[in-house]
Design an enzyme around this catalytic site. Structure first.
Site: not given
Ligand code: GDP
Ligand code: IMO
Ligand code: MG
Length: 429
Positions: A13, A16, A38, A40-42, A129, A223, A301, A330-331, A412
């Protein structure tokens, strides 16, 4: 021409998806190489939010996208995700999506087992997850997986189902569960097969061709390195290798193809699920960062645990993963703090450590040693040039790169695609 491999350098998270989407316009193909839904890329583009779990983040910008053999594929989750993203106006066809025909499948029995184990573990649970990721990878290395290519041979699946069900029926009996309903499983596979098979192909062969033609390949990790099954905070990890090296094995290209390794690093630290977290904050500062950063899991969630930036961990993950440069995300979430802290070492039973030891009990006992820096009152939010950043924020970024011994290539400053500061183009390395 340079390729780029994006990996998470913390516990996932890190942002990426945003960075992959931003880079995708300059790539010819985006490839996922490990993990499954598992992830979740936003992505946020002109105020519109897209959440991707299995589909590579290139799909939204229209960049041809591939799911490599290293991914565990839940075909029903893929169908749902394609339907959802098409509902947002992104078309997914055999022209812009390829799925490796040697991907192992996540089946409903894997999801069942994931849930049964987690429930039985009680307080000792991993906090997965619940997507069946671990059980699916176990079946892959146990040589009893059903793979994408099997969907074209469902009439001769009996021997494979014997192996698979013998294993799962024994496990299920231990949880007082009935044996696998083979007829129902086969019927479900027959139902989904045509959907998946339209995308199925030998991805390694496609990649060989595009590479030969000089195309730029962007590998998208899921991950983070601290969740890597070998290098992470075992056993509180996922079941795949999340390090950059997995890009080669998980797509079918040699290690030289990985190119510039871009580690995505959050300007603080978060973790979802159980396990050690030395810099975790359980006070109002942690609360504030969690709220400002909207730290709730994209997939489940769940509230993410939040802490200060841990330079020890990131120095370690950058080394392990051969990171060429990082994207610091997220600076803006740190804006307005009087003081910011960075962990520079651990105190453990009277000794000082400059790395995270391997044993979970030692990891839990590590007490962070902090360096304090003055915060900044100005805003970094939405900045698109380094010159727009407050002086203290620049000092923070510089200190981070010194401590992790790795240069910052991108910064970013918001979820929006274009709120990104480029310092060193990973594709031009
Ligand atoms: P990922 O799993 O690595 O793709 O990251 P996630 O999407 O799960 O979580 C990153 C969250 O931070 C998402 O809600 C993005 O929209 C948000 N995000 C990404 N870069 C920035 C940033 O530079 N600043 C802020 N405030 N939010 C960001
Ligand atoms: P992204 O790509 C954050 C964590 C789960 C748990 C552990 C094992 O969005 O960064 P799993 O379901 O893979 O067997 O769970 O890994 N986990 C993540 N945490 N971001 C993820 O993906 C994750 N994918 C799995 O919360 O601790
Ligand atoms: Mg994620």
């Amino acid at each position: 021409m340079a390729n780029v491999t994006v990996i998470g350098a913390q516990w996932g998270d890190e942002g990426k998806g945003k960075i992959v989407d931003w880079l995708a316009s300059r790539a010819d193909v985006v490839v996922r190489f490990q993990g499954g839904h598992n992830a979740g890329h936003t992505l946020v583009i002109d105020g519109k939010t897209y959440k991707l779990s299995l589909l590579p983040s290139g799909i939204v910008s229209g960049t041809p996208s591939m799911i490599g053999n290293g991914v565990v594929l839940d075909p029903w989750a893929l169908r749902d995700e394609v339907a959802k993203i098409e509902g947002q106006g992104v078309s997914v066809t055999a022209d812009n999506l390829a799925v490796a025909d040697n991907c192992p499948l996540i089946l409903p029995l894997h999801r069942d087992l994931d849930a049964l184990r987690e429930t039985a573990a009680g307080k000792g649970k991993i906090g997965t997850t619940g997507r069946g990721i671990g059980p699916a990878y176990e079946d892959k290395v146990g040589r009893r997986a059903i793979r994408v290519c099997d969907l074209a041979h469902l009439d001769s699946l009996d021997a494979q189902l014997d192996r698979l069900c013998a294993h799962h029926d024994a496990l299920r009996a231990g949880f007082d569960q009935p044996p696998v309903d083979r007829a129902a499983l086969l019927a479900e596979l027959r139902d989904i097969a045509p959907f998946v098979l339209r995308f199925a192909q030998p991805v390694w062969k496609r990649l060989k061709k595009v590479r030969k033609a000089g195309a730029r390949i962007l590998f998208e990790g899921a991950q983070g390195v601290l969740l890597d099954v070998d290098h992470g905070t075992y056993p509180f990890v996922t079941s795949s290798n999340t390090v950059s090296g997995a890009a080669a094995a998980g797509s079918g290209l040699g290690p030289s193809a990985t190119g510039f390794v871009l580690g995505i690093v959050k300007a603080y630290t978060t973790r979802v699920g159980s396990g050690p977290f030395p810099t975790e904050l359980e006070d109002e500062v942690g609360q504030r960062l969690g709220e400002r950063g909207h730290e709730f899991g994209t997939v489940t969630g769940r509230k993410r645990r939040v802490g200060w930036f841990d330079a020890v961990l990131v120095r370690q993950t950058c080394a392990i993963s051969g990171v060429t440069g990082i994207a610091l995300t997220k600076i803006d979430v740190l804006d307005g703090l009087d003081v910011v802290k960075i962990c520079t070492g651990y105190r453990l039973r009277g000794n000082v450590y400059d790395y995270l030891p391997s044993h979970a009990a030692d990891q839990t006992a590590c007490e962070p040693i902090y360096e304090e820096m003055e915060g900044w009152q100005g805003s970094t939010a939405g900045a698109r040039s380094y010159a727009d950043l407050p002086a203290q924020a620049i000092k923070y970024i510089q200190r981070v790169q010194e401590l992790i011994e790795c240069p910052v290539a991108l910064v970013s400053t918001s979820p929006e695609r274009d709120d990104t500061i480029l310092m060193r183009d990973p594709f031009e390395d």
